[in-house]
Write a protein that holds these residues in place. Structure first.
Motif, PDB file in Angstrom:
ATOM      1  N   MET A 140       6.338 -23.084 -23.289  1.00  0.00           N
ATOM      2  CA  MET A 140       6.345 -22.520 -21.945  1.00  0.00           C
ATOM      3  C   MET A 140       7.242 -23.338 -21.012  1.00  0.00           C
ATOM      4  N   ALA A 141       7.190 -24.661 -21.151  1.00  0.00           N
ATOM      5  CA  ALA A 141       8.045 -25.516 -20.326  1.00  0.00           C
ATOM      6  C   ALA A 141       9.518 -25.289 -20.651  1.00  0.00           C
ATOM      7  N   PHE A 142       9.814 -25.185 -21.938  1.00  0.00           N
ATOM      8  CA  PHE A 142      11.205 -24.952 -22.337  1.00  0.00           C
ATOM      9  C   PHE A 142      11.688 -23.603 -21.821  1.00  0.00           C
ATOM     10  N   GLY A 143      10.851 -22.571 -21.941  1.00  0.00           N
ATOM     11  CA  GLY A 143      11.230 -21.260 -21.430  1.00  0.00           C
ATOM     12  C   GLY A 143      11.431 -21.278 -19.926  1.00  0.00           C
ATOM     13  N   GLY A 144      10.555 -21.991 -19.205  1.00  0.00           N
ATOM     14  CA  GLY A 144      10.720 -22.089 -17.758  1.00  0.00           C
ATOM     15  C   GLY A 144      12.005 -22.800 -17.372  1.00  0.00           C
TER      16      GLY A 144
END
Length: 348
Positions: A140-144
């Motif tokens: 999720m952090a990488f996608g954000g």
């Protein structure tokens, strides 16, 4: 001609190989010392014995207990290696961004990448839950982070902000917007989970596992080699857009490409370590004081120094208030803030 140039080539090659060997020894020693310190101190000889036994079973006999061996191999070594990968990535990206933007205060958090990573992680921790298992927060952090980079590039394209200064301002504006949204998520979330969110936002490597190391390495290695291959172009960009264009470089396209590569590296590092600031700001400046301004030396030097620095910062975070871990972002923030003030006074 061949006979006269061969000794010269060898004369230049051996010092470089020797320097590379020295740096490798320094890095290995940094890893060993960092693994040995903590709430439970472990002798450096035990660290070496356990690592050799795991890599080459049966090569040596050791009497390290199972508890200490587990601490070394399962807990501390993955954490220290992750610290090295994250530090190398942030230092490398900082050097590239400072050259491509001609901004000596640029760092990997400049373009809202870290803010996007924080938004994705907070959404997972407080609202969505671990729907993808242990990799939910990193993914999720990488996608954000990637979405934030796309937002910066999209806004810059719509506003015609293709110069270095206007791209930086666009990144700052998008970063403020994303962090405001992240703060709303914190406000609306479960107050009992805010401790986890706070620790992640201040940076932490305590959840490192061997299975996590593949992702930072898989991104850092090809992207880092690509940036190193662009050292001559980055040197041209540091001289100004007009000079770079006169040398045949497509300035706007190249700058955007570097930003995308920087976003990929920073995004995956933030995904597994949380928000860690100032590494990308400090390391390139320190390296340039030693090796000069050629990015062929600055980029690998920044990666090496960033790795060693963050390994040391993580070790300090583990022992300063043992058995509690201080968020590593606190250590880098204190160091980086003092360095930032020094840089400002030096420029003045």
């Amino acid at each position: 001609m061949t006979d006269s140039t061969a000794p010269l080539s060898a004369h230049r090659l051996w010092p470089r190989l020797g320097l590379g060997g020295i740096l490798a020894v320094v890095l290995i020693l940094s890893i060993g010392v960092a693994v040995s310190v903590g709430a439970v101190a472990v002798p450096l000889s035990s660290v070496g014995a356990v690592v050799l036994d795991r890599l080459l079973p049966g090569l040596i006999a050791h009497d390290v207990g199972a508890g200490h061996a587990s601490i070394i191999w399962q807990i501390r070594l993955p954490r220290v290696i992750l610290a090295g990968l994250v530090g190398a990535g942030l230092g490398l990206v900082g050097a590239a961004l400072q050259s491509v933007t001609r901004n000596p205060l640029a760092d990997p958090h400049l373009l809202g990448i870290s803010s996007g990573g924080a938004f994705g992680a907070i959404a997972a921790l407080l609202h969505l839950g671990m729907f993808l298992g242990p990799l939910t927060v990193p993914l999720m952090a990488f996608g954000g982070a990637l979405i934030a980079t796309a937002m910066v590039l999209g806004v810059a394209h719509l506003a015609g902000a293709h110069s270095a200064d206007r791209l930086v301002l666009t990144g700052v504006a998008v970063s403020f917007v994303i962090m405001a949204c992240a703060n709303i998520l914190i406000f609306l979330g479960d107050p009992r989970a805010t401790h986890t969110v706070l620790f992640w936002m201040l940076g932490g490597l305590g959840l490192a596992q061997w299975s996590h190391l593949l992702w930072p390495l898989a991104v850092l290695l090809p992207c880092g080699l690509w940036l190193w291959a662009q050292a001559d172009r980055l040197n041209a960009m540091s001289l100004g857009d007009e000079t770079a264009a006169s040398l045949g470089l497509e300035v706007g396209r190249f700058r955007l490409t570097v930003f995308v590569v920087a976003a990929m590296i920073t995004g995956v590092m933030v995904a597994f370590s949380g928000l860690i600031g100032f590494v990308g700001l400090m390391m390139p400046h320190l390296v340039r004081m030693v090796v000069g301004g050629d990015n062929a030396r600055v980029l690998p030097g920044s990666a090496f120094s960033g790795a060693v620095f963050l390994i040391g910062a993580d070790a300090l975070a583990r022992v300063a208030m043992a058995p509690e871990d201080i968020p590593i972002g606190v250590v880098t923030g204190l160091t980086g803030g003092i360095f930032f003030i020094w840089i400002m006074s030096r420029r003045h």
